[in-house]
Design a protein around this motif. Structure first.
Motif, mmCIF file in Angstrom:
data_model
loop_
_atom_site.group_PDB
_atom_site.id
_atom_site.type_symbol
_atom_site.label_atom_id
_atom_site.label_comp_id
_atom_site.label_asym_id
_atom_site.label_seq_id
_atom_site.Cartn_x
_atom_site.Cartn_y
_atom_site.Cartn_z
ATOM 1 N N PHE A 93 0.848 -1.197 0.000
ATOM 2 C CA PHE A 93 0.000 0.000 0.000
ATOM 3 C C PHE A 93 0.884 1.247 0.000
ATOM 4 N N HIS A 94 0.247 2.408 -0.261
ATOM 5 C CA HIS A 94 1.020 3.650 -0.392
ATOM 6 C C HIS A 94 1.568 4.120 0.949
ATOM 7 N N ILE A 95 2.680 4.832 0.879
ATOM 8 C CA ILE A 95 3.192 5.479 2.090
ATOM 9 C C ILE A 95 2.349 6.724 2.370
ATOM 10 N N ASP A 96 2.508 7.246 3.577
ATOM 11 C CA ASP A 96 1.786 8.452 3.982
ATOM 12 C C ASP A 96 2.111 9.597 3.004
ATOM 13 N N GLU A 97 1.066 10.305 2.622
ATOM 14 C CA GLU A 97 1.237 11.409 1.662
ATOM 15 C C GLU A 97 2.253 12.450 2.190
ATOM 16 N N ALA A 98 2.222 12.687 3.490
ATOM 17 C CA ALA A 98 3.135 13.691 4.063
ATOM 18 C C ALA A 98 4.605 13.277 3.859
ATOM 19 N N LEU A 99 4.852 11.963 3.875
ATOM 20 C CA LEU A 99 6.226 11.489 3.700
ATOM 21 C C LEU A 99 6.665 11.643 2.238
ATOM 22 N N SER A 100 5.785 11.296 1.288
ATOM 23 C CA SER A 100 6.165 11.481 -0.132
ATOM 24 C C SER A 100 6.402 12.960 -0.410
ATOM 25 N N LYS A 101 5.541 13.797 0.185
ATOM 26 C CA LYS A 101 5.682 15.243 -0.062
ATOM 27 C C LYS A 101 7.018 15.732 0.505
ATOM 28 N N ALA A 102 7.347 15.246 1.710
ATOM 29 C CA ALA A 102 8.604 15.681 2.343
ATOM 30 C C ALA A 102 9.810 15.273 1.492
ATOM 31 N N LEU A 103 9.721 14.111 0.859
ATOM 32 C CA LEU A 103 10.833 13.660 0.005
ATOM 33 C C LEU A 103 10.948 14.566 -1.222
ATOM 34 N N GLY A 104 9.810 14.836 -1.840
ATOM 35 C CA GLY A 104 9.811 15.722 -3.011
ATOM 36 C C GLY A 104 10.307 17.116 -2.644
ATOM 37 N N ASP A 105 9.825 17.625 -1.508
ATOM 38 C CA ASP A 105 10.247 18.963 -1.060
ATOM 39 C C ASP A 105 11.761 19.011 -0.857
ATOM 40 N N ALA A 106 12.299 17.956 -0.238
ATOM 41 C CA ALA A 106 13.748 17.951 0.042
ATOM 42 C C ALA A 106 14.530 18.022 -1.264
ATOM 43 N N ALA A 107 14.103 17.254 -2.269
ATOM 44 C CA ALA A 107 14.813 17.256 -3.554
ATOM 45 C C ALA A 107 14.664 18.630 -4.227
ATOM 46 N N ARG A 108 13.425 19.152 -4.199
ATOM 47 C CA ARG A 108 13.188 20.464 -4.837
ATOM 48 C C ARG A 108 13.928 21.586 -4.128
ATOM 49 N N ASN A 109 14.077 21.451 -2.816
ATOM 50 C CA ASN A 109 14.750 22.516 -2.055
ATOM 51 C C ASN A 109 16.269 22.415 -2.114
ATOM 52 N N GLY A 110 16.770 21.461 -2.900
ATOM 53 C CA GLY A 110 18.206 21.438 -3.164
ATOM 54 C C GLY A 110 19.035 20.568 -2.229
ATOM 55 N N PHE A 111 18.371 19.699 -1.470
ATOM 56 C CA PHE A 111 19.156 18.821 -0.569
ATOM 57 C C PHE A 111 19.542 17.549 -1.326
ATOM 58 N N ASN A 112 20.433 17.727 -2.276
ATOM 59 C CA ASN A 112 20.727 16.613 -3.184
ATOM 60 C C ASN A 112 22.206 16.230 -3.221
ATOM 61 N N GLN A 113 22.992 16.783 -2.316
ATOM 62 C CA GLN A 113 24.419 16.422 -2.300
ATOM 63 C C GLN A 113 24.717 15.597 -1.047
ATOM 64 N N TYR A 114 25.953 15.120 -0.939
ATOM 65 C CA TYR A 114 26.324 14.242 0.173
ATOM 66 C C TYR A 114 25.936 14.817 1.533
ATOM 67 N N ALA A 115 25.345 13.971 2.340
ATOM 68 C CA ALA A 115 25.078 14.338 3.739
ATOM 69 C C ALA A 115 26.343 14.024 4.552
ATOM 70 N N PRO A 116 26.445 14.534 5.785
ATOM 71 C CA PRO A 116 27.607 14.182 6.609
ATOM 72 C C PRO A 116 27.698 12.657 6.788
ATOM 73 N N MET A 117 28.930 12.160 6.910
ATOM 74 C CA MET A 117 29.163 10.709 6.977
ATOM 75 C C MET A 117 28.313 9.998 8.046
ATOM 76 N N PRO A 118 28.188 10.516 9.270
ATOM 77 C CA PRO A 118 27.379 9.781 10.270
ATOM 78 C C PRO A 118 25.879 9.921 10.050
ATOM 79 N N GLY A 119 25.469 10.837 9.170
ATOM 80 C CA GLY A 119 24.044 11.081 8.942
ATOM 81 C C GLY A 119 23.718 12.526 9.258
ATOM 82 N N LEU A 120 22.572 12.968 8.745
ATOM 83 C CA LEU A 120 22.134 14.354 8.930
ATOM 84 C C LEU A 120 21.924 14.633 10.420
ATOM 85 N N PRO A 121 22.529 15.685 10.978
ATOM 86 C CA PRO A 121 22.340 15.945 12.413
ATOM 87 C C PRO A 121 20.864 16.033 12.805
ATOM 88 N N ALA A 122 20.038 16.689 11.978
ATOM 89 C CA ALA A 122 18.612 16.841 12.344
ATOM 90 C C ALA A 122 17.941 15.478 12.477
#
Ligand code: PMP
Ligand code: GLN
Length: 383
Positions: free
Chosen positions: A37-66
């Motif tokens: 079944f589909h994932i929550d709409e808010a999660l798909s939107k958040a993924l699209g927003d992140a890509a559109r907002n330019g978060f498309n390069q390497y994250a820090p090695m241990p993972g995003l602090p947030a």
């Protein structure tokens, strides 16, 4: 050319084999563990927003602090345990990777690692890929509770690790608090490290609760706890997970991770951090319990026998003793080809392919998928 194998598992993993067979025969796929079944709409939107907002390069090695901070806040909220986001959390491309990395961080050739069987199929190959030996201990059917005397007997001076999994794939069993105390009694005064595979931590039913290794102060000091976002947000294909471990363990883990994966999908990390901070969806255990209950009520109308309802996970074991005496692999293939329902034969979770005539159904599916599958299973006749 010749490619000597670094592990003893032969062939292709059962999840790939059964899903491919399901596709080939147009069968309903209750084999590999993934939601249809589909994932929550808010999660798909958040993924699209992140890509559109330019978060498309390497994250820090241990993972995003947030994201690491949101994970720490979630463990504080849900288990009242303190997790240091900077020094104890590492984001990984799924839990399978995290398990491999934890084993690689600690195992040396000649070590032994204890595995409780039936077991998720990557554990033993991962141990062997590190030159170590997997020592298996059987979980007795039908409850699949741990026989602690057997675990104690399996420990030698070569034992370096014990991997445990609760809620358990494939049996749906969960550990009680006393299991953790039993484990602590066995590993006290040894150098044994615990790998605690808790990917189904949020999928526990009937008002029971998951006990995390992180809640056990003594064991926590010697443990890697491994998690998957796939099971919490129904997005197994995102392959996002994380490892929580004490600072020195985390350093050893990152020493491997920085040269294997190095970092993890950036937009997905942003999306998950956003969702963790603003989580309003129905708790996944409520949704999954509805699915388990629905499946259990339907399966009663078929000749399968349920010895024990799953207390957690995505999975329900069933016996086909009233239908056939075929070996389970043959039965699962026959059921897929002739009756159009794919499942997993439980022998695949044993190194020696022990066959107790059990198959595993995945109930993390739409209601209509479960209904359609059971309509087909109802046509099976008793021996
Ligand atoms: N451990 C267990 C017990 C599992 O069932 C799974 C299944 N996905 C994993 C680990 C791996 O999780 P991931 O998909 O995040 O690699
Ligand atoms: N964890 C899932 C299962 O047990 C699938 C993971 C995989 O395909 N490797 O079915």
């Amino acid at each position: 050319m010749n490619f000597p194998s670094k592990h003893t598992a032969t062939g292709t993993t059962i999840f790939t084999v059964m899903s491919a067979l399901a596709t080939q025969h147009n069968a309903i796929n209750l084999s590999q563990g993934f939601p249809d079944f589909h994932i929550d709409e808010a999660l798909s939107k958040a993924l699209g927003d992140a890509a559109r907002n330019g978060f498309n390069q390497y994250a820090p090695m241990p993972g995003l602090p947030a994201l690491r901070q949101q994970i720490a806040a979630s463990f504080k909220r849900r288990y009242n345990v303190d997790v240091d986001a900077d020094n104890e959390v590492t984001i990984t491309p799924g839990a399978t990777y995290a398990i491999y990395t934890a084993f690689t961080a600690i195992l040396q050739p000649g070590n032994e690692a204890i595995v409780l069987e039936p077991a998720y199929d990557s554990y033993i190959p991962n141990i062997e890929m590190n030159g170590a030996k997997a020592v298996t201990v059987a979980l007795p059917a039908p409850d699949f509770n741990v026989d602690w005397n057997k675990v104690k007997d399996a420990v030698t001076e070569k034992t370096r690790a014990i991997i445990i999994n609760t809620p358990h794939n494939p049996t749906g069993a969960i550990w009680g608090k006393s299991d953790w105390d039993e484990l602590a009694n066995i590993v006290r005064d040894t150098n044994i490290v615990i790998l605690s595979d808790e990917v189904y931590e949020q999928l526990v039913f009937d008002g029971e609760r998951h006990y995390s290794v992180l809640e056990h102060p003594e064991l926590r000091q010697r443990s890697f706890a491994l998690y998957s976002f796939g099971k919490v947000y129904n997005c197994t294909g995102w392959k996002m997970g994380y490892c929580i471990a004490p600072p020195e363990f985390t350093q050893a883990f990152r020493r491997i991770h920085q040269f294997v994966g190095f970092t993890v999908n950036t937009p997905a990390q942003h999306a998950l951090a956003h969702i963790l901070a603003n989580d309003t969806a129905m708790p996944v255990h409520t949704l999954m319990q509805q699915k388990r209950d629905h499946f259990l009520s339907l399966i009663k109308e078929t000749p399968f026998t349920i010895h024990k309802p799953a207390k957690g996970s995505y999975f329900q074991l069933a016996s086909y003793e009233r239908i056939s005496d075929m070996p389970d692999m043959e039965f699962a293939q026959w059921l897929t080809k002739e009756h159009g329902v794919a499942t997993i034969p439980v022998s695949a979770f044993y190194k020696n392919k022990q066959d107790d005539k059990l198959i595993r159904f995945c109930f993390s599916k739409k209601e209509e998928t479960l209904n359609a599958a059971v309509e087909r299973l109802k046509k099976l006749s008793e021996l």
